[in-house]
Write a protein that holds these residues in place. Sequence first.
Motif, PDB file in Angstrom:
ATOM      1  N   THR A  30       6.138 -17.570  -1.217  1.00 39.38           N
ATOM      2  CA  THR A  30       5.096 -17.521  -0.191  1.00 39.38           C
ATOM      3  C   THR A  30       4.969 -16.106   0.341  1.00 39.38           C
ATOM      4  N   PHE A  31       3.738 -15.591   0.367  1.00 38.90           N
ATOM      5  CA  PHE A  31       3.473 -14.235   0.828  1.00 38.90           C
ATOM      6  C   PHE A  31       2.476 -14.241   1.984  1.00 38.90           C
ATOM      7  N   SER A  32       2.749 -13.429   2.979  1.00 35.81           N
ATOM      8  CA  SER A  32       1.790 -13.230   4.057  1.00 35.81           C
ATOM      9  C   SER A  32       0.752 -12.207   3.619  1.00 35.81           C
ATOM     10  N   TYR A  33      -0.374 -12.199   4.330  1.00 37.48           N
ATOM     11  CA  TYR A  33      -1.403 -11.195   4.055  1.00 37.48           C
ATOM     12  C   TYR A  33      -2.258 -10.994   5.297  1.00 37.48           C
ATOM     13  N   VAL A  34      -2.899  -9.844   5.360  1.00 34.04           N
ATOM     14  CA  VAL A  34      -3.824  -9.509   6.450  1.00 34.04           C
ATOM     15  C   VAL A  34      -5.238  -9.808   5.971  1.00 34.04           C
ATOM     16  N   ASN A  35      -6.049 -10.389   6.852  1.00 33.43           N
ATOM     17  CA  ASN A  35      -7.438 -10.708   6.506  1.00 33.43           C
ATOM     18  C   ASN A  35      -8.253  -9.426   6.396  1.00 33.43           C
ATOM     19  N   HIS A  36      -8.466  -8.997   5.160  1.00 34.49           N
ATOM     20  CA  HIS A  36      -9.242  -7.790   4.867  1.00 34.49           C
ATOM     21  C   HIS A  36      -9.902  -8.016   3.514  1.00 34.49           C
ATOM     22  N   VAL A  38     -10.629  -6.263   0.883  1.00 41.10           N
ATOM     23  CA  VAL A  38      -9.956  -5.725  -0.310  1.00 41.10           C
ATOM     24  C   VAL A  38      -8.727  -6.562  -0.645  1.00 41.10           C
ATOM     25  N   ILE A  39      -7.981  -6.961   0.367  1.00 37.60           N
ATOM     26  CA  ILE A  39      -6.779  -7.771   0.135  1.00 37.60           C
ATOM     27  C   ILE A  39      -7.155  -9.146  -0.410  1.00 37.60           C
ATOM     28  N   VAL A  40      -8.120  -9.785   0.242  1.00 41.93           N
ATOM     29  CA  VAL A  40      -8.496 -11.152  -0.133  1.00 41.93           C
ATOM     30  C   VAL A  40      -9.168 -11.188  -1.507  1.00 41.93           C
ATOM     31  N   ASP A  41     -10.103 -10.274  -1.749  1.00 40.80           N
ATOM     32  CA  ASP A  41     -10.920 -10.338  -2.965  1.00 40.80           C
ATOM     33  C   ASP A  41     -10.287  -9.657  -4.175  1.00 40.80           C
ATOM     34  N   ILE A  44      -4.910 -10.040  -3.679  1.00 42.11           N
ATOM     35  CA  ILE A  44      -4.274 -11.352  -3.841  1.00 42.11           C
ATOM     36  C   ILE A  44      -4.394 -11.844  -5.285  1.00 42.11           C
ATOM     37  N   PRO A  45      -5.562 -11.734  -5.928  1.00 40.31           N
ATOM     38  CA  PRO A  45      -5.629 -12.146  -7.342  1.00 40.31           C
ATOM     39  C   PRO A  45      -4.670 -11.374  -8.248  1.00 40.31           C
ATOM     40  N   ILE A  46      -4.491 -10.073  -7.991  1.00 40.91           N
ATOM     41  CA  ILE A  46      -3.553  -9.276  -8.803  1.00 40.91           C
ATOM     42  C   ILE A  46      -2.125  -9.780  -8.625  1.00 40.91           C
ATOM     43  N   VAL A  47      -1.727  -9.991  -7.384  1.00 43.36           N
ATOM     44  CA  VAL A  47      -0.367 -10.470  -7.101  1.00 43.36           C
ATOM     45  C   VAL A  47      -0.172 -11.874  -7.682  1.00 43.36           C
ATOM     46  N   ARG A  48      -1.169 -12.728  -7.528  1.00 39.05           N
ATOM     47  CA  ARG A  48      -1.060 -14.096  -8.065  1.00 39.05           C
ATOM     48  C   ARG A  48      -0.866 -14.071  -9.581  1.00 39.05           C
TER      49      ARG A  48
END
Length: 227
Positions: A30-36, A38-41, A44-48
């Motif tokens: 489980t990873f946290s993230y900031v709503n931004h 670039v991060i969301v679009d 996150i897909p790269i990390v997933r």
Amino acid sequence: MLWIFAAILMHCCVSFSAVAQELIKPKKMTFSYVNHPVIVDELIPIVRQAYASLGIDTQFVEQPSDRNLRAIKKGLVDGDVVFSRLLVKKYPELLLIEPPLVRSIFLLLCQPQLPCSQSVLSDPKKLIASTGASQNGLIETFGKQLKVNFYLINNLAVIPQLITEKRFDYGIYVMNARQLEQVNQDDFHYLELFRTDSFHILHPKYAFLKADVERALREVMAKSESE
């Protein structure tokens, strides 16, 4: 003497079992993230994809940026999707995973009719909308020069909108180079304050995974760049 030997042997077995359990590759993280955006679009897909290539399922939990690193340190999450190197300095025990996922650009956003210079940061009469994490980055960078007042907001993504809607005169926001090229300066003006590399972050108990995750991230990023 026999009971002493038995106690020592049991302690060694328990310790070895605990270490071995920690070194077993997890099935889910489980990873946290900031709503931004670039991060969301993008990130996150790269990390997933990187973790999927290692046979690990991933879950992502949105958190205010000033809580993410504390949550990792406490073991509440396994890591963070991406965080600025500058802001991780206070948590040297956390693992920065190479390569950097993005070059983060910290910006001062300004109402178009107002002065937009670094002198704003030294004016105690001015008020800036910012997240707690961005405030910490400015403190780390500008130190005693920083005399402006901060109005702290949990959601980084809304700060440009707050400036566009004229709810604040100034704000601190973070973009990458591609976003910066697309800024409409009719909405707000901006001043680049500094740039810093941002990395995927892991809890130190996953040090044994570091090399595999780094390799997987490099492979996914190279594939993404070639498409």
